[in-house]
Design an enzyme around this catalytic site. Structure first.
Site, PDB file in Angstrom:
ATOM      1  N   HIS A  70      32.162  18.002 -19.897  1.00 45.28           N
ATOM      2  CA  HIS A  70      31.677  19.266 -19.358  1.00 45.28           C
ATOM      3  C   HIS A  70      32.806  19.960 -18.596  1.00 45.28           C
ATOM      4  O   HIS A  70      33.708  19.317 -18.071  1.00 45.28           O
ATOM      5  CB  HIS A  70      30.478  19.037 -18.436  1.00 45.28           C
ATOM      6  CG  HIS A  70      29.760  20.292 -18.075  1.00 45.28           C
ATOM      7  ND1 HIS A  70      30.169  21.098 -17.041  1.00 45.28           N
ATOM      8  CD2 HIS A  70      28.669  20.884 -18.619  1.00 45.28           C
ATOM      9  CE1 HIS A  70      29.354  22.143 -16.959  1.00 45.28           C
ATOM     10  NE2 HIS A  70      28.442  22.039 -17.905  1.00 45.28           N
ATOM     11  N   GLU A 142      31.134  26.034 -24.359  1.00 51.07           N
ATOM     12  CA  GLU A 142      30.871  26.640 -23.056  1.00 51.07           C
ATOM     13  C   GLU A 142      32.150  27.299 -22.541  1.00 51.07           C
ATOM     14  O   GLU A 142      32.985  26.639 -21.938  1.00 51.07           O
ATOM     15  CB  GLU A 142      30.338  25.605 -22.066  1.00 51.07           C
ATOM     16  CG  GLU A 142      31.042  24.252 -22.087  1.00 51.07           C
ATOM     17  CD  GLU A 142      30.728  23.418 -20.856  1.00 51.07           C
ATOM     18  OE1 GLU A 142      29.772  23.731 -20.145  1.00 51.07           O
ATOM     19  OE2 GLU A 142      31.489  22.468 -20.601  1.00 51.07           O
TER      20      GLU A 142
END
Length: 227
Positions: A70, A142
């Protein structure tokens, strides 16, 4: 959330709470089709690694999924592609379904390096993973510049990168893997834009951050209407 999405059965739903809440959330969602995931994993299966969490612990707590790489792990905590790849392989070895997160910073986008950065992250993140194991993997794009900033990649901008990701995966694996691969978009996804994003050909899901903090908001995203 469990009650709000109880009638949704044609898409997969997962919640990623903090480590200390995984067991409680797994218990609260037991008997529903809502699954639970971990926000991170350590790449060793056991040993003296104080503060880290192994795949077996995540699984025993009730997790099905786990995030790997992430953006905050990469850009705040310094994880590189090699570390992320080790975590992907550790997750698969533990019987978890990993979600490989990739994305470029604002500086990288403005310098025209988006496809180069994404290609590297995908290739190195999936190194050593077989065609068979890819059926358990998800990718999530992302853009770092759109996370928590209120800025969102336009549907076309997101689609362009998602299409590129699928193309890279096609080079690495067989066509079936590339076509079946789920590629999520994450970056200020909210009820107001989810329908347009999910209408893009290569956007297969959403990795939701801030908008998941309210059950009503998250449920609306889950119930996106594909145009």
């Amino acid at each position: 959330i469990r009650e709000a999405v109880s009638g949704v059965t044609d898409r997969d739903i997962a919640l990623f709470p903090t480590f200390v809440s995984i067991a409680q959330v797994a218990e609260a969602t037991d008997g529903s089709h809502v699954r639970v995931g971990g926000q991170d994993i350590y790449f060793e299966s056991d040993g003296a690694f104080t503060g880290e969490i192994s795949g077996s612990i995540l699984k025993s707590a009730g997790a099905t999924y786990v995030l790997c790489g992430h953006s905050e792990r990469r850009h705040v905590l310094g994880e590189d592609d090699s570390t992320v790849n080790r975590k992907m392989n550790a997750a698969l070895a533990a019987g978890l379904q990993p979600i490989l997160c990739v994305g470029e910073t604002l500086a990288e986008r403005e310098s025209g390096a988006t496809t180069e950065v994404i290609s590297r992250q995908v290739r190195q993140g999936l190194a050593g993973i077989s065609n068979e194991n890819m059926t358990s993997c998800t990718l999530a794009y992302e853009p770092v510049w759109a996370i928590g900033t209120g800025k969102t990649a336009t549907p076309k901008m997101a689609q362009d990168v998602h299409g590129h990701i699928r193309g890279v995966v096609l080079e690495l694996f067989d066509r079936r893997v590339a076509e079946d691969l789920r590629i999520q978009y994450g970056g200020s996804v909210k009820p107001e834009n989810v329908d347009d994003l999910m209408s893009m050909a290569d956007i297969d899901g959403a990795l939701v951050g801030g908008a998941s903090m309210k059950a009503e908001s998250f449920a609306r995203i889950v119930k996106f209407v594909q145009k």
